[in-house]
Write an enzyme that holds these catalytic residues in place. Structure first.
Site, short mmCIF file in Angstrom:
data_model
loop_
_atom_site.label_atom_id
_atom_site.label_comp_id
_atom_site.label_asym_id
_atom_site.label_seq_id
_atom_site.Cartn_x
_atom_site.Cartn_y
_atom_site.Cartn_z
N ASP A 18 -1.23 -19.12 13.12
CA ASP A 18 0.03 -19.64 13.64
C ASP A 18 0.18 -19.27 15.11
O ASP A 18 0.21 -18.09 15.47
CB ASP A 18 1.20 -19.06 12.83
CG ASP A 18 2.51 -19.78 13.10
OD1 ASP A 18 3.08 -19.57 14.18
OD2 ASP A 18 2.95 -20.54 12.22
N SER A 44 3.32 -5.01 6.67
CA SER A 44 2.74 -4.74 5.36
C SER A 44 3.77 -5.06 4.28
O SER A 44 4.90 -4.59 4.33
CB SER A 44 2.32 -3.28 5.25
OG SER A 44 1.28 -2.99 6.14
N HIS A 50 0.86 -1.19 0.00
CA HIS A 50 0.00 0.00 0.00
C HIS A 50 0.90 1.23 0.00
O HIS A 50 2.10 1.15 0.23
CB HIS A 50 -0.95 0.02 1.20
CG HIS A 50 -0.25 0.08 2.53
ND1 HIS A 50 0.35 1.23 3.02
CD2 HIS A 50 -0.04 -0.87 3.47
CE1 HIS A 50 0.88 0.99 4.19
NE2 HIS A 50 0.67 -0.29 4.50
#
Length: 357
Positions: free
Chosen positions: A302, A317, A176
């Site tokens: 996880d 990210s 992003h």
């Protein structure tokens, strides 16, 4: 009427030839299709490394507005004129500006010449070019002329590398864009660098409070890439010395029609500079005809990642998402009200952006 035996044999041979030719043509078409499919597959090298992003802003970013105490009053010329936090100053008194120090120098030089005259400030605000006239004031304590703006020309942060494309020498990260936090303006990238980073600690994410990765940049090292673009779909750089990241083995890119709900995993760094694999589930796939950073919804399953980080944290990210041995996307956003869940972008959108630099 009886058919001549020679014509019968000729017709039989012709039929056999037609059938054989049809079979050959069918096999040729199938082989061609397979060849096209193999050739069209995009090979990428997955990332997962934590990277430092240092980027110059095109122009000078307004990060604050201040009041100036003069001999007679307290005023803020910038605020009064209509300037806002998040504006990108592109010129002052007709001169282009590239550094924070340029603004002060030009303002003071202009006042020495023009005395009480106004000066013109041009800014970029959410894709609009705006112009303001204001009169700088003389600060009581320093004796300098000021316009009441706090500005900077550089930004820095930590993200995760998604992939290196050996075909184009492009490095994709983040998934992003980088925005001015208060106004949501996408910052236009000037020159910048991607640097190796070591993760020192992680602030665990909680409901309503996203966590974050905390690390240090290896500023003494040569940059791994030169930043060329800050887009809606990530940070893109040209590789400079990507081999410093101990790159993984190449992998095939997966297109959105090859993605399915179910098991997958991400590659990311939560300690030092070691890339690790963590299990996730893809809970929803949003088929898209145009790029968007929310292509799919994911959930961390996880146990180790949940215990250590609480789920997805800021700085993750760009972490590549792998399913069925294909790089299918990257982590982009975390759900603020549930840090175990987040969004991912399709890899094909990031590859398309990388090809533009």
């Amino acid at each position: 009427m009886k058919m001549n035996w020679k014509k019968a044999i000729g017709l039989f041979i012709l039929t056999i030839c037609v059938i054989g030719a049809f079979g050959f043509l069918s096999n040729y078409i199938n082989e061609a299709k397979q060849t096209v499919e193999v050739v069209s597959e995009r090979i990428l090298i997955p990332g997962g490394q934590s990277v430092g992003i240092k980027m110059n802003v095109k122009g000078v970013l307004v990060v604050g507005l201040e009041e100036i105490e003069t001999e007679d009053s307290i005023v803020s010329p910038g605020y009064t004129a209509g300037l806002e936090i998040g504006d990108i100053v592109t010129s002052v008194d007709g001169q282009e500006v590239h550094y924070a120090g340029d603004v002060s120098k030009i303002v003071n030089a202009a006042k020495e010449k023009k005395k009480d005259s106004s000066i013109n400030i041009k800014v970029s605000r959410k894709d609009k070019e705006l112009s303001f006239d204001l009169v700088p004031v003389k600060e009581k304590t320093s004796g300098e002329y000021k316009i009441g703006l706090w500005v900077k020309e550089k930004i820095a942060g930590i993200g995760t590398m998604t992939f290196y494309d050996p075909k184009t020498n492009a490095i994709a990260s983040l998934g992003h864009g980088i925005y001015e936090s208060r106004t949501g303006t996408l910052l236009e990238a000037g020159n910048g660098e991607l640097l190796r980073t070591e993760v020192k600690s992680i602030k665990e994410g909680h409901i309503g409070k996203p966590g974050e990765i905390r690390g240090i940049f290896y500023t003494d090292d040569e940059a791994i890439g030169d930043v060329k673009k800050n887009s809606l779909y990530g940070i893109y750089a040209k590789g400079k010395s990507p081999e410093k990241l101990n790159l993984s083995r190449p992998i095939v890119m997966g297109y959105q029609d090859q993605i399915e709900e179910g098991d997958a995993y991400i590659l990311t760094t939560i300690d030092g500079d070691t890339v690790e694999k963590f299990d996730i589930k893809i809970t929803k796939v949003n088929r898209q005809s145009t790029p968007d950073s929310k292509s799919m919804e994911i959930e961390v399953v996880d146990d180790r990642l949940l215990k250590y980080c609480g789920g997805i944290v800021q700085g993750m990210s760009g972490s590549p998402i792998i399913q069925n041995n294909r790089l299918i996307g990257a982590v982009t956003h975390v759900f603020v009200n549930n840090p175990t869940k987040g969004y991912g972008i399709f890899a094909e959108w990031m590859v398309r952006e990388a090809e533009k630099i």
